[in-house]
Design an enzyme around this catalytic site. Structure first.
Site, mmCIF file in Angstrom:
data_model
loop_
_atom_site.group_PDB
_atom_site.id
_atom_site.type_symbol
_atom_site.label_atom_id
_atom_site.label_comp_id
_atom_site.label_asym_id
_atom_site.label_seq_id
_atom_site.Cartn_x
_atom_site.Cartn_y
_atom_site.Cartn_z
ATOM 1 C CB CYS A 246 -0.908 0.008 1.233
ATOM 2 S SG CYS A 246 -2.203 -1.243 1.149
ATOM 3 C CB CYS B 259 -4.254 -0.801 -1.037
ATOM 4 S SG CYS B 259 -2.689 -1.669 -0.871
#
Ligand code: DN4
Length: 255
Positions: free
Chosen positions: A77, A159
């Site tokens: 992420c 993400c």
């Protein structure tokens, strides 16, 4: 052999098989040792099997599923970087920010970057003379379908905070018809992606043609609003700007 010059695009890259294998080993053993257990021989074979002996204008995403399954890589992420008309700069940026990833910093993107490949329905060989051009011949050629699928998965798996490097020296920094605008933006998952940060970068010495306050970025901002993903934009982000200045320190905008 003019008979083989049936398409308008560049033919398969010479030594395609060897390059794929070498890039795969380089990446899995040296660049990202977390992937050291991936089987490069199998990856090369699955890549070849995706398109060999097939009509080069009838590619489908399914053709690449066995290859995708073998590789199965995730990007952490906050580390995803998209680009559009800024390939060189975006790659310089992720090279300096070592832990950031463009699509070409993932294994399959790394293997295929700048390569061309196609086969022919009646042959077990690759066509080194010519391959379908995505605009002049057919859009469902094996190279376009590959990048389309890879881009879709890269975006869908992103993400946290994601970034995009856009070109402020062309009239539309955001282009809804580009792979970024057509595929990646629409495949970001609002449940996983918190913010899209855009960096609009002007070429040194070129007149700025677009910026964060221009209408193309406004279009992008509107799309992100519809998609429930926070959007921010910054002109000439210094971390990217400095990369241009390393190459041309005498430019007035580098002082
Ligand atoms: P772009 O700078 O407009 O295009 C990047 C390259 O992709 C150019 O060489 C384009 O060819 C080519 N391209 C674009 N669409 C297609 C297509 N349908 N079939 C074949 N080639 C195509 O930027 P973009 O926004 O279109 O694509 C960049 C974004 O998509 C990045 O965020 C990447 O994650 C991903 N992507 C990467 C590659 C790559 O590494 C290719 C496609 C997508 P041309 O217009 O110069 O003929 O090569």
């Amino acid at each position: 052999s003019s008979q083989l010059m049936k398409w308008n695009g560049t033919g398969s890259t010479a030594h395609f098989q060897e390059i794929v294998l070498e890039r795969c080993y380089n990446y899995t053993q040296l660049v990202q040792p977390a992937l050291r257990d991936r089987d490069c021989q199998k990856i090369r074979e699955a890549f070849r099997n995706a398109f060999i002996s097939k009509d080069p204008c009838s590619a489908t995403e399914e053709d690449y599923h066995p290859l995708m399954k073998l590789v199965n890589q995730t990007v952490p992420c906050d580390k995803t970087v998209f680009w559009s008309k800024t390939k060189k700069l975006a790659h310089q940026y992720t090279k300096v920010q070592r832990e950031m990833f463009t699509l070409e910093d993932t294994l399959l993107g790394y293997i295929a970057d700048d390569l061309s490949w196609c086969g022919d329905a009646g042959s077990h060989e690759m066509n080194y003379q010519s391959c379908p051009h995505w605009k002049k011949d057919c859009s469902n050629n094996f190279v376009s379908v590959f990048w389309g699928l890879l881009s879709k998965r890269f975006a869908a798996n992103a993400c946290g905070v994601v970034q995009v490097v856009l070109n402020g020296s062309i009239s539309n920094a955001f282009d809804g018809k580009s792979t970024f605008g057509r595929v990646e933006v629409h495949n970001l998952n609002p449940m996983k992606v918190h913010t899209l940060q855009a960096w609009v970068i002007h070429d040194l010495g070129k007149f700025p043609s677009d910026s964060c306050s221009g209408s193309s970025i406004n279009d992008l901002s509107w799309i992100m609003k519809q998609r429930n993903i926070k959007f921010t934009c910054q002109d000439n982000y210094s971390s990217v700007k400095f990369l241009q200045c390393v190459k041309k320190p005498e430019d007035s905008s580098c002082r």
